[in-house]
Every structure is written in C-alpha cells, then in structure tokens.
Design an enzyme around this catalytic site. Sequence first.
Site, short mmCIF file in Angstrom:
data_model
loop_
_atom_site.label_atom_id
_atom_site.label_comp_id
_atom_site.label_asym_id
_atom_site.label_seq_id
_atom_site.Cartn_x
_atom_site.Cartn_y
_atom_site.Cartn_z
N THR A 255 0.85 -1.19 0.00
CA THR A 255 0.00 0.00 0.00
C THR A 255 0.88 1.23 0.00
O THR A 255 1.86 1.31 0.74
CB THR A 255 -0.97 0.05 1.20
OG1 THR A 255 -1.50 1.40 1.29
CG2 THR A 255 -0.29 -0.25 2.52
N ILE A 256 0.52 2.18 -0.85
CA ILE A 256 1.26 3.45 -0.86
C ILE A 256 1.03 4.21 0.44
O ILE A 256 1.80 5.09 0.78
CB ILE A 256 0.89 4.34 -2.06
CG1 ILE A 256 -0.57 4.80 -2.00
CG2 ILE A 256 1.18 3.64 -3.37
CD1 ILE A 256 -0.88 5.95 -2.95
N ASP A 257 -0.04 3.87 1.16
CA ASP A 257 -0.39 4.62 2.37
C ASP A 257 0.55 4.31 3.54
O ASP A 257 0.62 5.08 4.49
CB ASP A 257 -1.82 4.32 2.79
CG ASP A 257 -2.82 4.83 1.77
OD1 ASP A 257 -2.50 5.82 1.09
OD2 ASP A 257 -3.90 4.23 1.64
N ARG B 122 -5.69 9.33 3.16
CA ARG B 122 -6.87 9.82 3.88
C ARG B 122 -6.69 9.76 5.39
O ARG B 122 -7.14 10.63 6.10
CB ARG B 122 -8.10 8.99 3.49
CG ARG B 122 -8.63 9.30 2.12
CD ARG B 122 -9.87 10.15 2.19
NE ARG B 122 -9.90 11.06 1.04
CZ ARG B 122 -10.87 11.92 0.78
NH1 ARG B 122 -11.91 12.00 1.58
NH2 ARG B 122 -10.82 12.71 -0.26
#
Lengths: 410, 410
Positions: free
Chosen positions: A141-143, A189
């Site tokens: 995940t880039i998050d 987010r």
Amino acid sequence: MSGEKNILVGQSGGPTTTINASLAGVVAAAREEGCHVTGMRHGIQGFLAGRTVDLGEALPGQESLTLLRQTPASWLGSCRFKLPGLSDQAFYEDALARLDAAGIDAVLYIGGNDSMDTIAKLGTYGARVGSPIRFIGVPKTIDNDLVGTDHTPGYGSAAKFVATSCGELFRDADVYDLKSVTFVEIMGRDAGWLAGASALAGPRGAGRPDLVLLPEVPLGEDALMERIASLLSKQNTVMVGVSEGVRTADGTLICEKTVAAGTGTDEFGHLAQLSGTSRYLADIAKARLGCKTRAVELSTLQRCASHVASATDLDEAFELGRAGVRAALDGQTARMCALTRVSDEPYQTVPVLLDVVEIANKVKPVPRAWISADGMDVTEDFERYARPLVCGEEPVTYADGVPARLAPLA
Amino acid sequence: MSGEKNILVGQSGGPTTTINASLAGVVAAAREEGCHVTGMRHGIQGFLAGRTVDLGEALPGQESLTLLRQTPASWLGSCRFKLPGLSDQAFYEDALARLDAAGIDAVLYIGGNDSMDTIAKLGTYGARVGSPIRFIGVPKTIDNDLVGTDHTPGYGSAAKFVATSCGELFRDADVYDLKSVTFVEIMGRDAGWLAGASALAGPRGAGRPDLVLLPEVPLGEDALMERIASLLSKQNTVMVGVSEGVRTADGTLICEKTVAAGTGTDEFGHLAQLSGTSRYLADIAKARLGCKTRAVELSTLQRCASHVASATDLDEAFELGRAGVRAALDGQTARMCALTRVSDEPYQTVPVLLDVVEIANKVKPVPRAWISADGMDVTEDFERYARPLVCGEEPVTYADGVPARLAPLA
C-alpha cells in the site's frame, strides 16, 4: 509440503508501482521451488467466479518477469471485495471447496488492509476446519499504514515520486519575482506517511516544502495563514505539502469544508469531486494574503509512476513475494510477510512473518513525535525513517521514448 | 566581433524542463569563444531594474553546467513583461543606454512568443538607431506553437512526461473489472501539440488514450459521449487525453462552460480555478453513461518533470543556446535560432536562423490533416512527427533518492 505444489496468487485493492514486483517475486520463488502458479484474475472475486490464468504459460522465461517487475498497477487485475464474517459458513465452505477442486496448496494474496482481512478470514476458517491449504498475505500500500511492519512495499516508490515532484514544482513556482504560495495535495486519507515524504524533496529553499500538513494533527486555518504570512515576509515562494486527509479540530475533512463553505459547490454536492483540499487552502490563502496561489493535485500518478520507482522498494516488494512462497512451503498459514529494519546505516531490513489477524483492520498513524510541535511539519526523525525507502534507482527500459511495460493480460 | 565580448543572457515566460539546458549551451559556447557572460535576474524586467549576475562566478567549471542542464525551471528567474510599442522611444533609448553602460555586445533571450516579441522590438529598434548590439532569440515553450521551427525546445520533454504518465495512468485505471472512463487534462490553451503527445503513450489497449481532443477542432459533447459509449460496449477502460484549451463550436472553452452549467460554481466565479475541462467531461460522462469516471490534471509537472526529460530535447535545447552565441558573434541580429528537420529516419535536425519579426505573436496549430476526420484523435502522421522528440534518456544524477539540482541563485 513436498512434490509439485500448486500456488494460487492474487492482487487486490488499489494498485501500486511495485505490486507487480511482488508478483514477480512469487512467480520466481515458485519456479525455484518447482511449484506451479495460477493467478486469480481480479482478485478473490474473480477466482470465485472461476477466472484464473496459468502463470507458467502467461509469464514464460526471465524476460517477462523482468518486464513485469517494472510494470505498474495490478497486472492480474484487482477487486475491492470484503469477505463476509466467519459466521457465513456457506461462503467459506464454498470458497474452500473451490480451492480444493482446483488442487490449490497455498494462496498468496498481495494487497493492503482489506486483503489482509481476506487472508485472516480464510486462514482462520481454514485452520478451524483443518484445511491443509496455506494462506499468506504479501502487503502493499502506498499509504504505509499497516501495523507490524517497518513499512509497506509501494510506499517507497510513491514517496519517491512525491518527493521528486515537489522538488520540481518548487523550482517551477520560484521563477518569478513575486510572492506565491503553492499547495501540493498528496494521497493518504487516514495517515500522513505519504504527505510527509514531500519533506524529502531537497534542501529548504531549494525544493523541500516549507510546511507539511498531515491528517494526524488537526489543522487550524488561522494558525496556518499566520505561519504562511510570516514565511512570505522573508521569502518569495512558499510551498505546502498537504495530505488529502487533513482535518480541522472537529474532525471535518478540509475537502468536506469546501461544500460547507459554499465556495464552488452546487445542490448536487458535486464539490467533493470538483475540488480538493489544496484548492480550498489556495483559495483562502489568496483571499487572506492577497498573493498568487496555486493548487496542484499529484493524482493517481502517485501510485503508478513506475518510471521513477525506488529500487529499494522494488527489491523489497520482490523479496516479500519470495518470502510468501517460502512461508507457505514451510507450512505457515494466516501470516503476513513483513519487514523489520535491523539497521539504519547501512539501511537493512529482513523479512519476518506476523499473525495476519493482528494486522488486518488497523491503521498505523505517523507518530506524534515525528511531527513538529506546531503540527505543520515533520521532524528529522521522520526524514531519517523515510529517506532510505526512496533511495536507489533501477534502470528503466524505454521503447520509443516511453517506459516498456508487459502487455496486459487478455 | 572580436576580442572579449560581453554577452547578456536572460530567461523569460513560463519555465520548461530544458530552458536551463539552453542557458548551459549559451554559457558553454561563450566560454569556448572567450566571451564574458552576464545573466539577467528575472528577465528583461530585472535587467532594467539593475539586477544581473556574473555567470563566470556563478557557474564555475563544467560540473555546475552539467547540473544546470538537468535543473528544471528558469534558473536565472523569469518575468512576464511585454515591451511597449516601438513608438515609445524613451523606453528603448533607456534600454539601449543601460546595455551600452554595461558594455553589452549581445543579448540572448531564451523564451516563448512574448520573449521573441522582446527580441523583435529591441532588434528592430537597435538596427534603426545603428546600435552595434546584437539581439538573438533562443526559443523554448512546452506548447510547441512557434512558427518557423520544426518544434521548440521544451516540448519534447513535456511530451515525454505526458506520454509516460498517460501510459501509467491507463494501466492504473484498467485494474478493476468494471467500466470506467478517465479524462487526462493536458496543457495547451491554443494548440494541441502537447495533448497530441498523449498518443505516444504505448499501444492501444495498453497505455495509449483511446481518444485525443485538441483545441483545433470544436468539441461536440453528444458526439463524444456516443463515441465513448461505443468504446465501452467493447472494452472496460476508456481513456481520453484532453487539451485544457478544448472548445465547443461557438468558441466557448469547456472550462468556461463549467461556470455556465452551474456544476460547481458560486457567485464569485471561482470555478475556472476550481474545476477544469477534465472534471467537467468526467461529470457529464458519469451522468450520461452511468459508469465510473476519473479526472486527472497533469498540472505544472508537465513543464518541470526533469527526472523524465527527453535526451533529444536536452541536446537540442543546449545546441540552440550555442547557436545563439555563434549567431551573435557572426553579427546577426533580430534573429531566432530554429530547428529544421532534415531527416525522419534517422531523425536529424540542424539549427537555422530566422527573422524573429516573422515569428513573434503568431501561433502554429496542429495541422488539420494530422487530426482524425472525426476530430477525436491524432493521426499516424502526428505520431511520426512527435515520436523522435520524446526519444532518448539521459542518466539523471540522484542524491538521497531525489534528482540532484543546481542550488538556486541567492
């Protein structure tokens, strides 16, 4: 496990630059171990609908694996599909029956939080009913917000694109002899890992944003405008790296505020799409500070700009794919392959196995101690953590002036 | 001209990825010829305010020139300053007196259309009053809309970023098993050269946009939606490369229409900033076709993404800077250095000198014959023209994981 084993591999959730490097690692390790590999088309959802691809045929030889490694976005296709609760026995009986019917010995699932939930549920159910099938998660995940692992494959390359782009945008913004403020909107987010990576763009005054705003700390608009005004009294160009997930003290997303404030919405509530956090902040900065402002959204390029991938990230994504195969062949199940950092200088990580049930459905925020006291920047500790993840460049093969990529599956 | 000559060089207008390669070419050639080089800070406007920099001191040795070559955005600073008409004698007398006082023998100005207007006016006035000072223009613009030259430095690198990004965005958009339309918004208000470059992204179905919309042909919204619906009946993923300058038949910019249509504007008319062409088209596609849509603005990264510069562009930008010095030393004035293509295969250009008065204030559109009959794509002839301009990669020096750049001037 011994003899020719059948490995089923899938990709799920939002794509990243290096999710196919993990797939290449799975396929490479499986070949070394004499296993057969089948791919799910469009994740577990596609598998349950009977759509698979023989990766022995689809990825012949080393050349296709090399090209796969530098091809962005989920080559097998992806899905967003949340498995039902374990009380839905019929679902899990059906799923396991389908895996048995296909002669599958191990399922490797490359994905983020929801994908780890899939592995946790299948692994837990499988163990409960005594299934011999192994279930292993390979994170991406880039998050960078999965718990238990030092970082996630996909993050380093997204961070390298963010840092590189911010540095270039700063130089572009700085050419005129006038006051200006540029807000660069960055994905994430719920956690500010990727926005924080903008701090890696270069020296202050030569590429690095002056301020970095994360979802972890509530944003005070007045305080932000005062801080920008103070910076503008000393310099022409101010740049702010801002997470799309930035919120005010009452928990309202800035991009929701644009609707409430009425600056550009309509009765259909289109604005969450029309405008973003950076545009809102650029508008109020222009109104209050009277200077030129610009809003830049780095967009989904953050997760697919493979032409500027981090070699460290590519290597680690590949190695975690390999580690997943080894774990399954070792008889592990309901595990996620993770990275433990054993040294900062020189930077070094080792793959470890974690209980996936402990990981799924949790979010790892940027520690408060890595955010400056006023909440408008990341600290040197953050930079020390993130810097090695963006380092290293792998030669990109170009054809006709654009990066060569493996042809899509039919 | 002989002996040690003094060359004054400036940069003007919007920055590009390779505008500093032209500056490096000017400095390199001047050194070879034994000339002294002074830089204008922030273009002609800065020079007239007395702000210059000694480039012998600021750019010592070869290493700084090498780093300058790969540093994006106008390193000397830029301005947007339209010179008055030639009837304003006082202005031109003052300007020439300042050049004389500084002992300047030649002025080289790196810029786009307005900058060529500056050279045309100074050159014309200088010739009229018998000034020995030479005035030479070195073109740059990502828009590629200058007449007389095969193409402009800056375009090839912007085109390479656009094509590379579109290819990556296509793969990212294509991962789910559902119908979706992605609109990628590309710079170019008056000409579609850069939007057309999206067609270089790769094979159809594997990176290249399905449709390309240019300002040169009026957009029929109904026809576009029908065309997209037809494509969606055969494939999951549709991508449209769209110029920010696309207009309807009555000349209205699509991004102006968003105001008229009321989808996201307010009484202050903020919408031209809030939303763009791609967002408008994504909204009507979603409403009419009922599928997932996405709008991506490639933003100012198009003109500063030096990490993916075209080597062909870098070389040509550098050579036109050199050609400018040679032209001035040859006694030429009121000329623009241009590129003539002498061969397509192998691709080869030569520098030529053009009368700058014939170039300034004109715009070169994409020829209608290079746009498909229905106006929704570019032809193979366009691709044949643009392809060599994006080819070639120069190794980028990285430091700490991000591209190394020359430090900004104080």
